[in-house]
Design a protein around this motif. Structure first.
Motif, mmCIF file in Angstrom:
data_model
loop_
_atom_site.group_PDB
_atom_site.id
_atom_site.type_symbol
_atom_site.label_atom_id
_atom_site.label_comp_id
_atom_site.label_asym_id
_atom_site.label_seq_id
_atom_site.Cartn_x
_atom_site.Cartn_y
_atom_site.Cartn_z
ATOM 1 N N GLY A 1 41.716 41.689 34.883
ATOM 2 C CA GLY A 1 41.639 40.227 35.005
ATOM 3 C C GLY A 1 41.375 39.818 36.437
ATOM 4 N N PHE A 2 42.085 40.462 37.352
ATOM 5 C CA PHE A 2 41.908 40.146 38.768
ATOM 6 C C PHE A 2 40.477 40.457 39.211
ATOM 7 N N LEU A 3 39.985 41.623 38.775
ATOM 8 C CA LEU A 3 38.622 42.025 39.150
ATOM 9 C C LEU A 3 37.604 41.017 38.629
ATOM 10 N N VAL A 4 37.773 40.647 37.334
ATOM 11 C CA VAL A 4 36.813 39.715 36.721
ATOM 12 C C VAL A 4 36.876 38.362 37.417
ATOM 13 N N ALA A 5 38.135 37.906 37.696
ATOM 14 C CA ALA A 5 38.280 36.592 38.333
ATOM 15 C C ALA A 5 37.646 36.605 39.714
ATOM 16 N N SER A 6 37.891 37.698 40.475
ATOM 17 C CA SER A 6 37.325 37.698 41.834
ATOM 18 C C SER A 6 35.809 37.857 41.781
ATOM 19 N N ALA A 7 35.303 38.570 40.737
ATOM 20 C CA ALA A 7 33.859 38.682 40.585
ATOM 21 C C ALA A 7 33.266 37.301 40.304
ATOM 22 N N HIS A 8 33.979 36.548 39.429
ATOM 23 C CA HIS A 8 33.517 35.187 39.133
ATOM 24 C C HIS A 8 33.505 34.325 40.374
ATOM 25 N N GLN A 9 34.581 34.462 41.135
ATOM 26 C CA GLN A 9 34.699 33.664 42.353
ATOM 27 C C GLN A 9 33.546 33.991 43.302
ATOM 28 N N GLN A 10 33.288 35.296 43.430
ATOM 29 C CA GLN A 10 32.190 35.706 44.326
ATOM 30 C C GLN A 10 30.859 35.170 43.814
ATOM 31 N N ASN A 11 30.671 35.265 42.494
ATOM 32 C CA ASN A 11 29.428 34.747 41.905
ATOM 33 C C ASN A 11 29.297 33.254 42.175
ATOM 34 N N ALA B 1 20.462 33.378 41.076
ATOM 35 C CA ALA B 1 21.293 33.542 42.271
ATOM 36 C C ALA B 1 21.856 34.966 42.284
ATOM 37 N N PRO B 2 21.942 35.559 43.446
ATOM 38 C CA PRO B 2 22.572 36.890 43.503
ATOM 39 C C PRO B 2 24.025 36.812 42.998
ATOM 40 N N LYS B 3 24.390 37.839 42.257
ATOM 41 C CA LYS B 3 25.757 37.829 41.708
ATOM 42 C C LYS B 3 26.515 39.031 42.251
ATOM 43 N N PRO B 4 27.027 38.901 43.452
ATOM 44 C CA PRO B 4 27.714 40.052 44.057
ATOM 45 C C PRO B 4 28.940 40.476 43.243
ATOM 46 N N GLY B 5 29.598 39.489 42.636
ATOM 47 C CA GLY B 5 30.786 39.822 41.837
ATOM 48 C C GLY B 5 30.407 40.684 40.658
ATOM 49 N N THR B 6 29.329 40.254 39.948
ATOM 50 C CA THR B 6 28.884 41.037 38.794
ATOM 51 C C THR B 6 28.447 42.433 39.236
ATOM 52 N N GLN B 7 27.764 42.447 40.399
ATOM 53 C CA GLN B 7 27.327 43.749 40.916
ATOM 54 C C GLN B 7 28.529 44.644 41.208
ATOM 55 N N LEU C 1 31.427 44.375 39.856
ATOM 56 C CA LEU C 1 32.002 44.797 38.568
ATOM 57 C C LEU C 1 31.205 45.962 37.987
ATOM 58 N N ASN C 2 29.856 45.787 38.025
ATOM 59 C CA ASN C 2 29.010 46.852 37.485
ATOM 60 C C ASN C 2 29.219 48.159 38.226
ATOM 61 N N PHE C 3 29.535 47.992 39.523
ATOM 62 C CA PHE C 3 29.724 49.178 40.346
ATOM 63 C C PHE C 3 31.090 49.825 40.047
ATOM 64 N N ILE C 4 32.068 48.917 39.856
ATOM 65 C CA ILE C 4 33.446 49.416 39.740
ATOM 66 C C ILE C 4 33.794 49.851 38.321
ATOM 67 N N ILE C 5 33.232 49.103 37.324
ATOM 68 C CA ILE C 5 33.725 49.322 35.956
ATOM 69 C C ILE C 5 33.517 50.749 35.428
ATOM 70 N N PRO C 6 32.344 51.379 35.630
ATOM 71 C CA PRO C 6 32.225 52.751 35.080
ATOM 72 C C PRO C 6 33.273 53.722 35.634
ATOM 73 N N PRO C 7 33.410 53.789 37.006
ATOM 74 C CA PRO C 7 34.468 54.720 37.468
ATOM 75 C C PRO C 7 35.859 54.287 37.040
ATOM 76 N N LEU C 8 36.068 52.942 36.993
ATOM 77 C CA LEU C 8 37.395 52.456 36.593
ATOM 78 C C LEU C 8 37.679 52.848 35.144
ATOM 79 N N ALA C 9 36.646 52.655 34.298
ATOM 80 C CA ALA C 9 36.812 53.004 32.878
ATOM 81 C C ALA C 9 37.086 54.492 32.743
ATOM 82 N N ALA C 10 36.334 55.276 33.559
ATOM 83 C CA ALA C 10 36.537 56.727 33.495
ATOM 84 C C ALA C 10 37.952 57.066 33.933
ATOM 85 N N ALA C 11 38.403 56.392 35.042
ATOM 86 C CA ALA C 11 39.753 56.667 35.548
ATOM 87 C C ALA C 11 40.788 56.286 34.502
#
Ligand code: C2E
Ligand code: MG
Ligand code: MG
Length: 735
Positions: A37-47, A249-255, A257-267
């Motif tokens: 939730g925190f990751l998604v919220a901060s990604a949204h905020q960044q976006n 618009a560039p979406k750094p938050g989504t990026q 998330l995209n960067f973090i979610i695969p390793p996070l999911a794996a972890a």
């Protein structure tokens, strides 16, 4: 009641899952949800911040463009030649041909439209895409241009607005063409000729704007349906909606998330797998722990050999049975059982056979008992039962009879048929003696009485049994003390040689000089000494004392009685050897008296000991001959030196012919086997005469002498050897 159900709190696998696994899984799930939730919220905020930033950029870009158009326009409106050639009429030669306000505006500045509007909103010059046309500016831009012109007319600087023309939106700037060096305030705005530049917001424009301001995928639409997530609305000056410019618009938050979610999911996957493994292992350990705990509990409450409840569980069940709730409705009987002759089976066939026998016994006991009864093994060959009956003592007696009958049936162990029995003691609980220990003790006392009463029988506890047992206990204690305090003494009884008329030997007979009871007969304490094992110490003392004293009587043999209990000990031969060595008595002067009972159970072992004793050089006498149960066969297998005919036959000599016949035949038997025959319990001269007639070698009895102390015996021997005494006997015998 047969199985254990101890209320021991255990941490079961289910409890482990409930108390550890579920909360842990819950905590982990909440943590994962919070982190995601925190990751998604901060990604949204960044976006959102990124959209805000790019929106500011796009707005700025549009404003800069508008200002640029205005600036370009102003460069023209302040020029005197523009005023000269465009105000009041158009100088097409100057404008188009000379290229002052012609195709150059399109080609150099990039404006698609140029209008010159004379006072009264009359278009006097129109250039569309660099080509002069007859178009009316207000028709080309029907909405917005008129208002812009009116506002711009009163403003010194160019005024800009977004205006729609057809399906295009333009940045439009308007400014009055000023005559040179004329004060602007002095001019009526309505008399001003207005110059208009229009820049179309087409894809090319958007591309260059995107390039300059790092905005990608810029597009324009006339309604906001196609708008992307980043957009700015396009409005006229008086806030009329025209369309929308939108971009990706560039979406750094989504990026991120995209960067973090695969390793996070794996972890998380690894963590989940690991947790499952840990939990499964922990659960297995708990299960194993639980299983071993219940094994330990089972072992602690059950006998390993038979699987029956042990003493501990028996006590628990007894406590339960005596609790008011059970006891008030069903009277309780405690039944103690002890196998008869079990020790003999164990000793002769070995422990493995003994174990098998105990297992079979336990099965039979269980088969006899009812489901509500508790059958327990208290240890060794001791079993106990709790019977919850309705009709006591009848139920307990009936069960006891069944048990005795069942155990009496032969057992087969290792292809051998075994006969054993069971003795039973019963104690009935009533309101006054419902104490577990007391009940068990009473059942034990009754059991003891059953054993004394000939075995394979039952007894119900009665109060006086306890008193008798106390008495016996006291005696037992006293006897132990007697051995320590030297309260035992020996009396001696002579054995007379009938042919030589001499004292051939003396028999040592033990006495106990009790401080209060006086002289106690061996018949009263030898059986107890045998039961308690004290006989071994007493026997050794007798042997040593008798051998020592025998030295006083020249060449006289000394006869010493051996108990069957002493025969169970292989040390016996060594003990005798050491006593002979210590006292210095010649072995052939020692005569050991044994009874037939030593041969009953383990004949081979007994014969081995007898041979060992014989090898020492001592004589062996068969005592109390004729009272035992064994066959005459053993007389052949072991060469006894002497047969002592039991005194019961001698006592009956005068009454029954039968006894005379038996005595005769035993004497004959002794003669043919080359054994000395001695008759015991000779009390009369007639008996002595009869025995001499029959050829009996020796006699012993009150007629000659009672057993007496050593000093008295010495006097007796002296007297006996005096010829007068002998003659007297001869005379009496002849009479
Ligand atoms: P036993 O070995 O058969 O000893 C003979 C018993 O007969 C003695 O009884 C003796 O007093 C008694 N007796 C002898 N002559 C007569 C008689 O004319 N008439 C009657 N009615 N009885 C006579 P005692 O001394 O009471 O011993 C009883 C038994 O106790 C002995 O029987 C023997 O088996 C046992 N005993 C005695 N001393 C010892 C001992 O030192 N060791 C062991 N193991 N047993 C002993
Ligand atoms: Mg004897
Ligand atoms: Mg005897």
């Amino acid at each position: 009641m047969r199985s254990s159900n101890p209320e021991i709190t255990r941490f079961s696998g289910q409890q482990f899952t409930n108390r550890v696994v579920y909360p842990l899984a819950g905590i982990m799930l909440v943590m994962i949800i919070v982190v995601i939730g925190f990751l998604v919220a901060s990604a949204h905020q960044q976006n959102r911040l990124s959209v805000q930033g790019s929106t500011r950029l796009a707005t700025t870009a549009l404003q800069v463009k508008a200002r640029e158009v205005g600036r370009n326009l102003r460069d023209y409106t302040i020029r005197p030649d523009v005023y000269d050639h465009l105000h009041g009429g158009i100088d097409l030669g100057w404008a188009v041909t000379e290229g002052n306000v012609g195709a150059n505006i399109r080609n150099d500045l990039g404006y698609e439209m140029v209008f010159v509007v004379a006072p009264g909103d009359k278009t006097i010059y129109a250039l569309i895409d660099g080509v002069p046309t007859k178009a009316d500016a207000l028709e080309v831009m029907p909405r917005g241009l008129r208002d812009l012109l009116h506002v711009a007319a009163i403003q010194p600087d160019p005024t800009t607005s977004l205006i729609k023309s057809g399906n295009d939106i333009y940045v439009v700037a308007a400014n009055g063409i000023l005559p040179p060096s004329i004060d602007r305030a002095s001019i009526n705005p309505r008399e001003l000729t207005m110059l208009v530049f229009a820049k179309r917001l087409d894809q090319k424009f958007l591309d260059s704007m995107g390039h300059d301001y790092l905005l990608s995928d810029l597009s324009i639409s006339l309604n906001d349906e196609n708008a992307k997530d980043a957009f700015i609305p396009l409005m006229t000056q008086n806030r009329m909606y025209l369309g929308t410019i939108s971009w990706a618009a560039p979406k750094p938050g989504t990026q991120l998330l995209n960067f973090i979610i695969p390793p996070l999911a794996a972890a998380l996957l690894i963590l989940a797998t690991f947790s499952i493994l840990v939990v499964r292992n922990a659960r297995r350990s708990t299960d194993a722990l639980e299983a071993s705990a219940s094994r330990v509990t089972h072992l602690a409450h059950h006998d390993a050999l038979t699987g029956l409840p042990n003493r501990v569980l028996f006590r628990e069940h007894l406590d339960l049975a005596l609790s008011p709730a059970v006891f008030n409705t069903s009277p309780v009987a405690v039944i103690c059982l002890d196998l008869d002759n079990f020790k003999e089976v164990n000793d002769s066939l070995g422990h493995a056979a003994g174990d098998q026998l105990l297992q079979q016994v336990s099965q039979r006991l269980q088969a006899c008992a009812s489901h509500n009864d508790t059958v327990a093994r208290l240890g060794g060959d001791e079993f106990a039962l709790i019977q919850i009956g309705t009709n006591q003592p009848h139920d307990a007696e009936e069960l006891s009879r069944r048990l005795i009958e069942s155990i009496r049936t032969p057992f087969v162990v290792d292809d051998q048929t075994l006969h054993i029995g069971v003795s039973i003691g019963i104690a009935l609980a009533d309101t006054t003696n419902g104490i577990p220990e007391r009940l068990l003790k009473n059942a034990d006392i009754a059991l003891y009485r059953a054993k004394q009463g000939g075995r394979a029988t039952y007894r119900i506890f009665e109060a006086q049994m306890d008193a008798e047992l106390q008495e016996r206990r006291g005696l037992e204690y006293d006897l132990r003390q007697a051995v320590l305090k030297n309260e035992l003494e020996l009396h001696y009884q002579p054995l007379i040689d009938l042919e030589q008329h001499t004292v051939a030997a003396v028999e040592a007979l033990v006495r106990w000089r009790h401080p209060t009871r006086g002289l106690v007969s061996p018949a009263d304490f030898i059986p107890m000494a045998e039961e308690t094992g004290l006989i071994v110490a007493i026997g050794e003392w007798v042997l040593e004392t008798a051998c020592g004293e025998a030295l006083k009587w020249d060449r006289l043999r000394i006869a010493v009685n051996l108990s069957p209990v002493q025969f169970k000990n292989h040390e016996l031969v060594e003990t005798v050897r050491q006593v002979l060595q210590r006292t210095g008595l010649e072995p052939e002067r020692l005569e050991l008296e044994v009874t037939e009972s030593i041969l009953i159970n383990d004949t081979a072992a007994a014969l081995e000991i007898l041979n060992g004793l014989k090898a020492l050089g001592v004589k062996i006498a068969m005592d109390d001959f004729g009272t035992g149960y064994s066959s005459l066969g053993y007389l052949n297998s072991f060469p006894f030196d002497k047969i002592k005919i039991d005194r019961s036959f001698i006592g009956d000599l005068s009454d029954t012919e039968k006894s005379g016949a038996i005595v005769k035949s035993v004497i004959g038997l002794g003669q043919s086997l080359k054994m000395v025959t001695t008759a015991e319990g000779v009390e009369t001269s007639e008996q002595a005469a009869f025995l001499r007639e029959q050829g009996c070698d020796q006699v012993q009895g009150f007629y000659f002498s009672r057993p007496v102390a050593a000093t008295e015996l010495s006097a007796f021997i002296r007297n006996w050897n005096a010829p007068s005494a002998r003659e007297q006997m001869d005379t009496e015998a002849a009479a």
